[in-house]
Design a protein around this motif. Structure first.
Motif, PDB file in Angstrom:
ATOM      1  N   ASN A  39       6.196  -4.666  -3.230  1.00 43.99           N
ATOM      2  CA  ASN A  39       5.462  -5.781  -2.760  1.00 43.99           C
ATOM      3  C   ASN A  39       5.395  -5.450  -1.283  1.00 43.99           C
ATOM      4  N   ARG A  42       2.709  -2.958  -0.588  1.00 41.72           N
ATOM      5  CA  ARG A  42       1.184  -3.467  -0.838  1.00 41.72           C
ATOM      6  C   ARG A  42       0.597  -4.241   0.603  1.00 41.72           C
ATOM      7  N   GLU A  43       1.468  -4.629   1.442  1.00 45.70           N
ATOM      8  CA  GLU A  43       1.046  -5.337   2.309  1.00 45.70           C
ATOM      9  C   GLU A  43       0.939  -4.543   3.660  1.00 45.70           C
ATOM     10  N   SER A  53      -3.258   0.363   1.050  1.00 49.77           N
ATOM     11  CA  SER A  53      -2.021  -0.003   1.413  1.00 49.77           C
ATOM     12  C   SER A  53      -1.071   1.594   1.606  1.00 49.77           C
ATOM     13  N   MET A  83       9.190  -6.145   7.686  1.00 47.21           N
ATOM     14  CA  MET A  83       7.987  -6.561   8.360  1.00 47.21           C
ATOM     15  C   MET A  83       8.189  -6.635   9.678  1.00 47.21           C
ATOM     16  N   LEU A  95      -0.080  -4.242   9.401  1.00 46.76           N
ATOM     17  CA  LEU A  95      -0.232  -5.157   8.477  1.00 46.76           C
ATOM     18  C   LEU A  95      -1.911  -5.001   7.858  1.00 46.76           C
ATOM     19  N   LYS A  97      -3.163  -7.629   6.153  1.00 46.63           N
ATOM     20  CA  LYS A  97      -3.440  -9.019   6.414  1.00 46.63           C
ATOM     21  C   LYS A  97      -2.976  -9.521   8.000  1.00 46.63           C
TER      22      LYS A  97
END
Length: 163
Positions: A39, A42-43, A53, A83, A95, A97
């Motif tokens: 997860n 993917r970010e 990604s 993160m 990132l 996003k």
């Protein structure tokens, strides 16, 4: 028969799954930790590919980042801590996003502003075009008497215009 083959090929395309670049030696033995790692991957943006990604990229740097994410998770870091660590090291660019803040405001506003500006230009052009009649082709509107006389003279001389 040919149509059946095409239909089957299209059907096969619908059921394909995206390929991930995660190698078997990267996968964690704990399924929950591996799911968190995937997860997070993917970010995160691959710094080499930039539009993929790190989960999808097979670039060596993406692999290093995937391993780093997994190391941090095995060390007990939360997703937020991982993160934060990566953004502290690589900046918001890592990132996929980016957050909305003062540094990225232009990134978020510019596409909408360009779309809105383009719509205004399009509406103005359409209104200008609707207001233009057949005489608008000529720069001054209507032809002068001399221009009309000259066109009539040329048409009389041209054998293609005679009936």
């Amino acid at each position: 028969m040919r149509r059946l083959q095409i239909a089957l090929a299209l059907l096969a395309l619908l059921y394909t799954t995206p390929l991930h670049a995660v190698l078997p030696d990267e996968i964690l033995s704990d399924p929950k930790l591996e799911e968190r790692a995937r997860n997070l991957s993917r970010e995160l943006r691959c710094m080499v590919c930039q539009n993929q990604s790190i989960d999808d990229s097979d670039a060596p740097l993406a692999r290093d980042l995937r391993l780093l994410v997994r190391e941090r998770l095995k060390a007990g870091d939360s997703d937020r801590e991982v993160m934060d660590f990566l953004t502290a090291r690589y900046g918001d660019f890592v990132l996929l996003k980016p957050p909305v803040n003062a540094k990225t405001m232009l990134l978020w506003i510019l596409p909408a502003a360009l779309l809105f500006g383009g719509a205004i230009v399009l509406v103005a052009a359409l209104r200008r075009r609707q207001g233009a009649g057949p005489d608008a082709v000529v720069a001054g509107g209507r032809l002068s008497a001399e221009e009309e006389r000259r066109i009539a003279e040329l048409l009389e001389r041209d054998p293609r215009t005679r009936g």
